[in-house]
Motif scaffolding. Structure first.
Motif, mmCIF file in Angstrom:
data_model
loop_
_atom_site.group_PDB
_atom_site.id
_atom_site.type_symbol
_atom_site.label_atom_id
_atom_site.label_comp_id
_atom_site.label_asym_id
_atom_site.label_seq_id
_atom_site.Cartn_x
_atom_site.Cartn_y
_atom_site.Cartn_z
ATOM 1 N N ALA B 154 -9.453 -10.971 -39.863
ATOM 2 C CA ALA B 154 -9.152 -12.209 -39.150
ATOM 3 C C ALA B 154 -7.934 -12.019 -38.253
ATOM 4 C CB ALA B 154 -8.907 -13.338 -40.150
ATOM 5 N N ARG B 155 -6.904 -11.343 -38.783
ATOM 6 C CA ARG B 155 -5.701 -11.126 -37.983
ATOM 7 C C ARG B 155 -6.000 -10.223 -36.796
ATOM 8 N NH1 ARG B 155 -0.739 -8.118 -40.613
ATOM 9 N NH2 ARG B 155 -2.125 -6.384 -40.222
ATOM 10 N N ALA B 156 -6.834 -9.183 -37.050
ATOM 11 C CA ALA B 156 -7.162 -8.262 -35.963
ATOM 12 C C ALA B 156 -7.918 -8.978 -34.844
ATOM 13 C CB ALA B 156 -7.989 -7.095 -36.497
ATOM 14 N N MET B 157 -8.639 -10.063 -35.212
ATOM 15 C CA MET B 157 -9.430 -10.768 -34.212
ATOM 16 C C MET B 157 -8.676 -11.902 -33.548
ATOM 17 S SD MET B 157 -13.273 -10.900 -35.587
ATOM 18 C CE MET B 157 -12.878 -12.400 -36.379
ATOM 19 N N ALA B 158 -7.433 -12.108 -33.931
ATOM 20 C CA ALA B 158 -6.700 -13.277 -33.464
ATOM 21 C C ALA B 158 -6.703 -13.388 -31.939
ATOM 22 C CB ALA B 158 -5.269 -13.236 -33.984
ATOM 23 N N LEU B 159 -6.540 -12.267 -31.272
ATOM 24 C CA LEU B 159 -6.435 -12.318 -29.818
ATOM 25 C C LEU B 159 -7.760 -11.966 -29.137
ATOM 26 C CD1 LEU B 159 -2.940 -10.687 -29.357
ATOM 27 C CD2 LEU B 159 -3.531 -13.065 -28.983
ATOM 28 N N ASP B 160 -8.872 -12.096 -29.868
ATOM 29 C CA ASP B 160 -10.193 -11.770 -29.332
ATOM 30 C C ASP B 160 -10.229 -10.399 -28.675
ATOM 31 O OD1 ASP B 160 -11.495 -14.177 -30.074
ATOM 32 O OD2 ASP B 160 -10.317 -15.177 -28.529
ATOM 33 N N PRO B 161 -10.057 -9.352 -29.460
ATOM 34 C CA PRO B 161 -10.016 -8.012 -28.867
ATOM 35 C C PRO B 161 -11.398 -7.569 -28.419
ATOM 36 C CG PRO B 161 -10.021 -7.851 -31.242
ATOM 37 C CD PRO B 161 -9.946 -9.316 -30.923
ATOM 38 N N GLU B 162 -11.410 -6.582 -27.507
ATOM 39 C CA GLU B 162 -12.693 -6.022 -27.074
ATOM 40 C C GLU B 162 -13.215 -5.055 -28.119
ATOM 41 O OE1 GLU B 162 -12.826 -4.233 -23.046
ATOM 42 O OE2 GLU B 162 -10.918 -5.296 -22.858
ATOM 43 N N ILE B 163 -12.276 -4.336 -28.752
ATOM 44 C CA ILE B 163 -12.675 -3.297 -29.682
ATOM 45 C C ILE B 163 -11.982 -3.551 -31.022
ATOM 46 C CG2 ILE B 163 -12.839 -0.815 -30.066
ATOM 47 C CD1 ILE B 163 -12.000 -0.515 -27.099
ATOM 48 N N LEU B 164 -12.759 -3.555 -32.098
ATOM 49 C CA LEU B 164 -12.176 -3.687 -33.426
ATOM 50 C C LEU B 164 -12.274 -2.346 -34.134
ATOM 51 C CD1 LEU B 164 -13.213 -6.999 -35.221
ATOM 52 C CD2 LEU B 164 -10.927 -6.056 -34.958
ATOM 53 N N PHE B 165 -11.142 -1.833 -34.600
ATOM 54 C CA PHE B 165 -11.133 -0.589 -35.369
ATOM 55 C C PHE B 165 -10.985 -0.950 -36.838
ATOM 56 C CE2 PHE B 165 -9.583 0.555 -31.208
ATOM 57 C CZ PHE B 165 -10.186 1.780 -30.953
ATOM 58 N N LEU B 166 -11.913 -0.527 -37.660
ATOM 59 C CA LEU B 166 -11.819 -0.823 -39.090
ATOM 60 C C LEU B 166 -11.716 0.487 -39.860
ATOM 61 C CD1 LEU B 166 -14.669 -3.487 -39.480
ATOM 62 C CD2 LEU B 166 -12.356 -3.834 -38.654
ATOM 63 N N ASP B 167 -10.679 0.603 -40.685
ATOM 64 C CA ASP B 167 -10.500 1.813 -41.491
ATOM 65 C C ASP B 167 -10.991 1.522 -42.902
ATOM 66 O OD1 ASP B 167 -9.787 4.234 -42.450
ATOM 67 O OD2 ASP B 167 -7.654 4.081 -41.960
ATOM 68 N N GLU B 168 -12.117 2.073 -43.258
ATOM 69 C CA GLU B 168 -12.722 1.903 -44.582
ATOM 70 C C GLU B 168 -12.800 0.436 -45.007
ATOM 71 O OE1 GLU B 168 -12.710 4.679 -47.262
ATOM 72 O OE2 GLU B 168 -12.123 6.291 -45.913
ATOM 73 N N PRO B 169 -13.568 -0.374 -44.290
ATOM 74 C CA PRO B 169 -13.591 -1.803 -44.605
ATOM 75 C C PRO B 169 -14.164 -2.098 -45.982
ATOM 76 C CG PRO B 169 -15.261 -1.263 -42.986
ATOM 77 C CD PRO B 169 -14.420 -0.051 -43.150
ATOM 78 N N SER B 170 -15.145 -1.306 -46.441
ATOM 79 C CA SER B 170 -15.766 -1.684 -47.704
ATOM 80 C C SER B 170 -15.358 -0.798 -48.867
ATOM 81 C CB SER B 170 -17.280 -1.721 -47.550
ATOM 82 O OG SER B 170 -17.726 -0.607 -46.825
ATOM 83 N N ALA B 171 -14.402 0.122 -48.658
ATOM 84 C CA ALA B 171 -13.980 0.971 -49.772
ATOM 85 C C ALA B 171 -13.289 0.114 -50.829
ATOM 86 C CB ALA B 171 -13.026 2.047 -49.273
#
Lengths: 380, 260
Positions: B154-171
């Motif tokens: 949610a924080r990463a999306m706060a500024l409506d980014p074009e690219i979201l980088f997720l480091d091991e989201p489901s680990a």
């Protein structure tokens, strides 16, 4: 520590015949058993010109990691000597356990390179380069900090007020009890030591001058700085270090927020403002400590106060306080820098807190020396 | 998917001191796709990700987003570039001294001139997107690991980014929460046209979310496979790659040692 071989149930027999080593192992090969067996086995395995090894393990009724290690050791020795090795009669479960450690995989475990004289020279060189790099880092950080502070002065609204006031509270009012106690005791001890000496000359009245001047000029700022280094500097390092380990600093950076502006500036400004105020308290309580001694020697309080007012000049007092501003800046800067340079893992945070306190105290002493020279030439 | 290239990695080489981690990688990520970086433990996935978001400086090579280089731009241009990214770190990396709402509000506060009510509404919307609206006023220390990861998204999306980088989201998440997270990623990619770059080694979620994967190898330090996961599983020429996608173990050969 007590040796535990007494309760071992393992048995071992070995003979060397025409270069062929035959061993019979039996009983419980657990840590206690292997402790007893290993020296015997090693003695035999070191026999010169072995041609073959045979191990009869029919009597082994239990083996754990230690037992497996003994068997693997025998196998490794054979491998190193390039002689055939044979294990007979091992139970199926023990054989299965041994199969978990295939010989070719274990031999891949890299042995550390043997030490030689070059290590020492290299080590010294590396430590020196590290020290130089550390100094360079510190200077660069101080520059960054200075720019940040200027920006904070020009645009105070850019600073996070909440953090600022939290740090103010933690490093200021909460330090009052210890600051007051230490200041009082130092003043008391100083006056008492002086009294013992000056009584011989009947010059006890000068204790007031002596306590007043030394507390205001040196001891007040110095003691305050050491307390601030221990309480606040280490707290900064640990706090920022933990944030670093938790990738929070990275998160700031990738959000485009400068960690220096965000975390360091509020802390440094707060601690720099608080240190001289704490020094004021140290001074007051230090002089109160002196007063207790003077009153016990029979001097009225008003004499002591008048003496101090006469001897401690505004230059003494303000010179001391200006020193503690610089001390506060150095301590909080070092604390934040050590926090930001924290490595990986939990022990790294402890290391940075230690480093913060040590480098703060070193810098305090050096800065104090420079101030002494400066004040001497300025005639303060 | 428009097929337009958004990230270009060229001749990228990373080292930790003497140790070569990744050697001469080149690949591209297209706009709007879910791009997965895959590989055994310790093969440099997170290292690659941290270089792509500009945290580390590569030993050699270039990483460009559109026309701007993550490696060589500086100053205001770089700030603008970084702001096109949203990053979720392995541990979440929420700021411990702020509530979830304040965490999500922070980038809005710093980079927009919206008023407080608007900022908080946006933050609450982003939190409800990841199912955390009712926890907005809790501190990060009061919520579970999975919730931290979602709050970090949610924080990463706060500024409506074009690219979201997720480091091991489901680990480290239970299968149901992990599946929910996968759903969320698919929805976001589809509805908001966000490009995702995800580091993971959770096979079930890869099949579900990935448009394209690259697979890194710890020994070769290179990309050993590139394409969509189902095709790689069925047709890749390397036995090891096929086995990886089929979840088969091999008696000989390991992928690497401990995690980075």
């Amino acid at each position: 520590m007590k040796k535990k071989e007494s309760n071992s149930n393992a048995s071992f027999e070995g003979t060397v015949n025409n270069g062929k080593l035959s061993m019979v192992v039996g009983g419980r090969l657990d840590a206690a058993g292997v402790t007893a067996l290993w020296p015997k086995a090693r003695g035999l395995l070191e026999t010169k010109r072995l041609a073959a090894i045979e191990l009869d393990g029919a009597g082994v009724d239990y083996a754990d990691g230690a037992g497996a290690a003994l068997l693997v050791h025998v196998r490794q020795v054979a491998r190193r000597l390039k002689i055939p090795v044979e294990f007979n009669g091992l139970g199926a479960d023990i054989q299965e356990m041994l199969d978990l450690y295939p010989a070719e995989k274990l031999s891949e475990i890299a042995e550390p390179a043997p030490k030689n004289g070059r290590d020492l020279v290299e080590g010294i060189g590396e430590a020196f380069c590290d020290a130089i790099r550390g100094v360079k880092d510190h200077v660069a950080f101080m520059g960054e900090l200075f720019v940040g502070l200027l920006q904070a002065i020009v645009h105070p609204r850019g600073m996070r007020a909440k953090d600022f006031f939290l740090v103010i509270e933690a490093s200021g009012p909460k330090a009052l009890p210890i600051i007051a106690m230490l200041g009082f005791l130092v003043g008391l001890i100083l006056a008492f030591q002086g009294a013992v000496l000056m009584k011989q000359f009947g010059a006890e009245i000068y204790i007031a001058d002596f306590v007043g001047k030394s507390v205001a000029r040196e001891l007040g700022p110095l003691i305050t700085a050491i307390i601030v280094a221990g309480r606040t500097g280490s707290a900064f390092a640990a706090e920022i270090g933990t944030m670093k380990v938790n990738e929070e600093i990275d998160a700031f950076t990738t959000m485009g927020l400068d960690p220096v502006r965000f975390l360091v500036i509020p802390r440094v400004t707060a601690a720099t403002l608080m240190t001289p105020l704490l020094a004021v308290i140290t001074n007051v309580f230090g002089m109160m400590g002196g007063a207790v001694v003077m009153m016990s020697l029979g001097f009225p309080l008003v004499t002591y106060v008048n003496r101090i007012l006469g001897s401690v000049t505004a230059a003494d007092y303000l010179g001391g306080l200006s020193k503690s501003i610089i001390f506060g800046l150095l301590i909080s800067g070092a604390g934040c820098l050590c926090g930001l340079r924290t490595g990986e893992g939990a022990s790294a945070v402890g290391n940075s807190a230690t480093r913060a306190v040590v480098s703060s105290i070193i810098m305090i002493v050096i800065a104090d020396g420079l101030f002494a020279v400066l004040f001497y030439y300025l005639g303060i | 998917m428009s097929g337009e290239t958004i990230i270009t990695v060229e001749g990228f080489t990373a080292r930790y001191g003497e140790r070569l981690v990744l050697d001469d990688l080149s690949f591209t990520v297209k706009r709007g796709e879910v791009f997965v970086i895959l590989g055994g433990s310790g093969c440099g996935k997170s290292t690659l990700l941290k270089h792509m978001i500009g945290l580390y400086h590569p030993f050699a090579g270039d990483i460009r987003v559109g026309d701007a280089s993550v490696v060589s731009t500086t100053g205001a241009e770089r700030d603008a570039l970084i702001r096109r990214f949203g990053v979720m770190y392995q541990s979440g990396a929420l700021f411990g001294s702020m509530t979830l709402l304040e965490n999500v509000c922070l980038p809005l506060e710093e980079f927009t001139s919206l008023n407080k009510a608007a900022r908080e509404l946006i933050a609450k919307m982003k939190l409800s997107l990841v199912g955390l609206a009712e926890f907005a006023h809790l501190m990060p220390s009061e919520i579970s690991g999975g919730m931290k990861k979602r709050a970090a998204i949610a924080r990463a999306m706060a500024l409506d980014p074009e690219i979201l980088f997720l480091d091991e989201p489901s680990a480290g998440l239970d299968p149901i929460t992990a599946a929910e997270l996968d759903e969320l990623i698919i929805q976001l990619a589809r509805a908001l046209k966000i490009t995702f770059v995800i580091v993971t080694h959770e096979l079930p979620s890869i099949y579900k979310i990935a448009d394209r994967v690259i697979m890194l190898d710890a020994r070769a330090k290179k990309i050993i496979a590139e394409g969509d996961p189902a095709t790689l599983r069925d047709t890749h020429e390397d036995q090891w790659v096929r086995d990886f996608f089929n979840r088969k173990s091999q008696a000989t050969g390991t992928t690497g040692e401990d995690d980075e």
